[in-house]
Design an enzyme around this catalytic site. Structure first.
Site, mmCIF file in Angstrom:
data_model
loop_
_atom_site.group_PDB
_atom_site.id
_atom_site.type_symbol
_atom_site.label_atom_id
_atom_site.label_comp_id
_atom_site.label_asym_id
_atom_site.label_seq_id
_atom_site.Cartn_x
_atom_site.Cartn_y
_atom_site.Cartn_z
ATOM 1 N N ARG A 182 0.838 -1.205 0.000
ATOM 2 C CA ARG A 182 0.000 0.000 0.000
ATOM 3 C C ARG A 182 0.872 1.254 0.000
ATOM 4 O O ARG A 182 0.582 2.227 -0.692
ATOM 5 C CB ARG A 182 -0.891 -0.058 1.248
ATOM 6 C CG ARG A 182 -1.911 1.016 1.364
ATOM 7 C CD ARG A 182 -2.835 0.639 2.503
ATOM 8 N NE ARG A 182 -3.856 1.632 2.743
ATOM 9 C CZ ARG A 182 -4.935 1.401 3.488
ATOM 10 N NH1 ARG A 182 -5.114 0.227 4.050
ATOM 11 N NH2 ARG A 182 -5.831 2.341 3.679
ATOM 12 N N GLU A 232 -2.163 -2.515 -7.609
ATOM 13 C CA GLU A 232 -2.845 -3.539 -6.826
ATOM 14 C C GLU A 232 -2.075 -3.641 -5.523
ATOM 15 O O GLU A 232 -0.872 -3.915 -5.545
ATOM 16 C CB GLU A 232 -2.819 -4.855 -7.599
ATOM 17 C CG GLU A 232 -3.670 -5.915 -6.955
ATOM 18 C CD GLU A 232 -2.964 -7.242 -6.941
ATOM 19 O OE1 GLU A 232 -2.574 -7.738 -8.005
ATOM 20 O OE2 GLU A 232 -2.791 -7.782 -5.831
ATOM 21 N N CYS A 280 -1.678 -12.100 -2.572
ATOM 22 C CA CYS A 280 -2.556 -10.946 -2.335
ATOM 23 C C CYS A 280 -3.974 -11.408 -2.030
ATOM 24 O O CYS A 280 -4.770 -10.649 -1.499
ATOM 25 C CB CYS A 280 -2.534 -10.015 -3.532
ATOM 26 S SG CYS A 280 -2.527 -10.874 -5.087
HETATM 27 P P1 NAP Z 1 6.857 -2.977 -2.202
HETATM 28 O O1 NAP Z 1 7.696 -2.584 -1.059
HETATM 29 O O2 NAP Z 1 5.609 -2.208 -2.412
HETATM 30 O O3 NAP Z 1 7.763 -2.903 -3.517
HETATM 31 C C1 NAP Z 1 7.231 -3.102 -4.814
HETATM 32 C C2 NAP Z 1 7.938 -2.177 -5.785
HETATM 33 O O4 NAP Z 1 7.565 -0.820 -5.512
HETATM 34 C C3 NAP Z 1 9.449 -2.229 -5.653
HETATM 35 O O5 NAP Z 1 9.995 -2.073 -6.935
HETATM 36 C C4 NAP Z 1 9.756 -1.044 -4.782
HETATM 37 O O6 NAP Z 1 11.049 -0.552 -4.954
HETATM 38 C C5 NAP Z 1 8.727 -0.037 -5.228
HETATM 39 N N1 NAP Z 1 8.414 0.900 -4.150
HETATM 40 C C6 NAP Z 1 8.150 0.586 -2.854
HETATM 41 N N2 NAP Z 1 7.920 1.700 -2.147
HETATM 42 C C7 NAP Z 1 8.054 2.743 -3.009
HETATM 43 C C8 NAP Z 1 7.959 4.153 -2.873
HETATM 44 N N3 NAP Z 1 7.661 4.711 -1.697
HETATM 45 N N4 NAP Z 1 8.156 4.901 -3.970
HETATM 46 C C9 NAP Z 1 8.449 4.341 -5.161
HETATM 47 N N5 NAP Z 1 8.556 3.018 -5.355
HETATM 48 C C10 NAP Z 1 8.369 2.221 -4.284
HETATM 49 O O7 NAP Z 1 6.447 -4.504 -2.128
HETATM 50 P P2 NAP Z 1 7.352 -5.790 -1.904
HETATM 51 O O8 NAP Z 1 8.795 -5.442 -1.923
HETATM 52 O O9 NAP Z 1 6.862 -6.755 -2.855
HETATM 53 O O10 NAP Z 1 6.923 -6.321 -0.485
HETATM 54 C C11 NAP Z 1 6.906 -5.527 0.666
HETATM 55 C C12 NAP Z 1 5.519 -5.609 1.294
HETATM 56 O O11 NAP Z 1 4.527 -5.329 0.299
HETATM 57 C C13 NAP Z 1 5.109 -6.966 1.828
HETATM 58 O O12 NAP Z 1 5.606 -7.208 3.095
HETATM 59 C C14 NAP Z 1 3.610 -6.856 1.780
HETATM 60 O O13 NAP Z 1 3.140 -6.178 2.905
HETATM 61 C C15 NAP Z 1 3.335 -6.038 0.580
HETATM 62 N N6 NAP Z 1 2.943 -6.815 -0.631
HETATM 63 C C16 NAP Z 1 1.629 -6.937 -0.908
HETATM 64 C C17 NAP Z 1 1.253 -7.632 -2.042
HETATM 65 C C18 NAP Z 1 -0.183 -7.763 -2.402
HETATM 66 O O14 NAP Z 1 -0.439 -8.302 -3.459
HETATM 67 N N7 NAP Z 1 -1.106 -7.314 -1.595
HETATM 68 C C19 NAP Z 1 2.190 -8.206 -2.884
HETATM 69 C C20 NAP Z 1 3.521 -8.061 -2.576
HETATM 70 C C21 NAP Z 1 3.861 -7.348 -1.446
HETATM 71 P P3 NAP Z 1 12.138 -0.841 -3.804
HETATM 72 O O15 NAP Z 1 12.467 -2.284 -3.982
HETATM 73 O O16 NAP Z 1 13.269 0.046 -4.059
HETATM 74 O O17 NAP Z 1 11.451 -0.569 -2.519
#
Ligand code: NAP
Length: 529
Positions: A249, A271, A308
């Protein structure tokens, strides 16, 4: 077809067909099962790489969007074939980088190639064009009607953010990329740091298909970098016209804000967060409470709960049926082995999410304990009032953790259904005797979720024409769309109306004589004429 793809990983990004070494921070895949970093090292790119990829995508766009549906269908099929040609290497690398079981990753390869082929089918079928023709009415009084025709055109270059939890199906050649390429949009992917090797293998498969199909090299690029720098630079580049994202989120809302603050705001299809409520109705609980409890833990713990669509919330009226459900779930969760999580960061977030739940709800049981990179399943229970009053209890905990909300009666179940945030899915377990209760619940759930399912479990999303993998915020940033299934293409298209345009200039989808032989809405009625 022979696999020309060398199986050696280079540790490079790919910008418009050329391998490029990053100059930023070093990253490596990490094998969560072995607790070991993997070779080779990759490096993050920078703003110059964004500039190069976006410029190439913009240069490719006029040529790429002028390709026929058939040409793009063949291109998508070529990507699928290239992925299949390197399947063994790809599966081994994705298993190592994600810690996910081989059977799951093998299934994901099939899903990825299946998605690409689904969009080839969509392109050939033709209704994606949204062709409409309102013929001129020169004799209409008081004013004549002009000839007005409509079709969809692609938005332009699309930025795709790979997901960590689906290294293939929601990553470099995943649903966002497949649907954007099908629409006629060049794609620049920001790969996820959790699986750089998998990303490189798939990117090379796409790059080879681009060349083989005679398309401009800028049709596809893969970059690595931090979200906050490279990701934001990509989303705010004026040549990028839409964004696809799957993740947290926090990440999704940051990209939506950055896109909205541009001089030319663009759509972000993010998503994000969903806890996927499961409603157990009285009849179903009384006849099969224990059976449901066991099956629920099977769905909860699959893939370490890193879906998800993971069932993170169960809602039911208190009573002996629910007691039987909880007892069976307790037994199953206690025996659930600790399994590797995708990354140490995700394992850490899961552990702190479980701590927050533990502080606000009553523990039912934990799974078997494991190492720090593994997820230990967790099940909690609370009452409806406490649930509705607590943000912590309503937040997504990404992993194999769930919360059972005990309600006093059906009216309280309805209050909880109305109180929850937007969701990807809502599940109902109901028997014939639950007809009236289910009928009352259904309209409430329509307002909350993109997909409503009966007597099943939400994990496992069929890729088909009727699927919706979307839902109101925070499940997604745009509840009108889906990121899975044939309708995903609509996110990257916009309608254009052609008024009194000379017949010789009309695009073939809306030309006289229906040269593409597609379904069109002519004067309000669907027709193949
Ligand atoms: P994420 O932290 O949201 O990262 C996904 C992508 O978005 C990465 O390329 C990340 O780059 C980028 N990103 C993250 N924060 C950003 C920001 N503030 N500004 C710009 N780009 C940003 O997700 P994740 O690495 O897959 O997993 C971390 C957490 O996300 C999990 O623990 C879970 O809570 C959640 N998640 C939810 C779902 C779902 O389908 N609901 C799926 C996967 C993950 P960086 O790598 O540089 O941060």
């Amino acid at each position: 077809m022979t696999a020309t793809l060398a199986h050696q990983l280079t540790g490079q990004m790919i910008i418009a067909g050329s391998p490029v070494s990053g100059t930023g921070a070093e990253i490596r895949g990490f094998d969560p099962a072995a607790g070991q970093p993997l070779e080779p090292a990759y490096r993050h790119g920078d703003s110059a790489d964004v500039e190069a990829a976006a410029a190439a995508a913009a240069a490719a766009f006029p040529v790429y969007r002028a390709t026929t549906s058939e040409q793009r269908a063949q291109f998508l099929e070529a990507i699928a074939a290239r992925i299949e040609a390197v399947k063994e290497t790809l599966i081994a690398r994705a298993v190592a980088e994600s810690g996910l079981p081989q059977a799951r990753i093998t299934g994901e390869v099939g899903r990825t190639t299946g998605q690409l082929r689904l969009f080839a089918e969509v392109l050939r079928e033709g209704s994606w064009n949204g062709a409409r023709i309102d013929n001129a009415l020169p004799d209409r009084a008081p004013l004549p009607r002009p000839d007005i025709r409509q079709r969809f055109i692609p938005l332009g270059p699309v930025a795709v953010f790979s997901a960590s939890n689906f290294p293939l199906a929601f990553s470099v050649a995943g649903g966002d990329t497949a649907s954007a390429l099908a629409a006629g949009c060049p794609v620049v992917v920001k790969g996820h740091d959790a699986h750089p090797g998998t990303s490189e293998i798939v990117a090379r498969a796409i790059t080879e298909a681009v060349a083989e199909s005679g398309l401009p090299a800028g049709t596809f690029s893969l970059l690595f970098g931090t979200g906050q720098k490279l990701g934001i630079a990509l989303v705010t580049d004026p040549r990028i016209k839409a964004v696809g994202f799957t993740g947290s989120r926090t990440g999704g809302t940051a990209l939506v804000a950055a896109a909205a603050a541009r001089p030319e705001p663009i759509p972000v299809y993010a998503e994000m967060s969903s806890i996927n409520p499961v409603f157990l109705l009285d009849g179903a609980l009384s006849t099969r409470g224990a059976e449901l409890g066991k099956a629920f833990i099977g769905s909860l713990t699959m893939g370490s709960g890193q879906f998800c669509t993971n069932p993170g919330l169960v809602i039911a009226v208190d009573g002996p049926g629910l007691d039987a459900f909880v007892a069976a779930a307790r037994e199953a969760v206690s025996a659930a082995p600790a399994t590797p999580m995708l990354t140490p960061n995700i394992a850490g977030s899961y552990a702190s999410g479980v701590e927050s739940l533990a502080a606000a709800a009553e523990l039912v049981a934990r799974g078997v304990e494991g190492s720090e990179t593994c997820g230990q399943a967790a099940l909690f229970t609370t009452d409806a009032k406490s649930f509705l009053a607590s943000e912590d209890l309503q937040a997504e905990v990404f992993g194999a953790s769930s919360l059972i909300v005990r309600c006093a009666d059906a009216a309280e179940v309805a209050v909880v259904a109305q109180g929850i945030e937007g969701q990807l899915t809502a599940t109902v377990h109901a028997d014939d005797s639950d007809g009236d209760a289910a009928r009352e619940l259904l309209p409430l759930l329509e307002l909350k979720a993109g997909r409503i399912l009966f007597n099943g479990w939400p994990t496992g999303v069929e890729v088909c024409h009727a699927m919706v993998h979307g839902g109101p915020f925070p499940a997604t940033s745009d509840s009108r769309t889906t990121s899975v299934g044939a309708r995903a293409i609509e996110r990257f298209l916009r309608p254009v109306a052609y008024q009194d345009v000379p017949k010789a200039l009309l695009p073939s989808a809306i030309a006289d004589g229906n040269p593409e032989q597609i379904w069109r809405r002519i004067d309000g009625r669907l027709s193949q004429d």
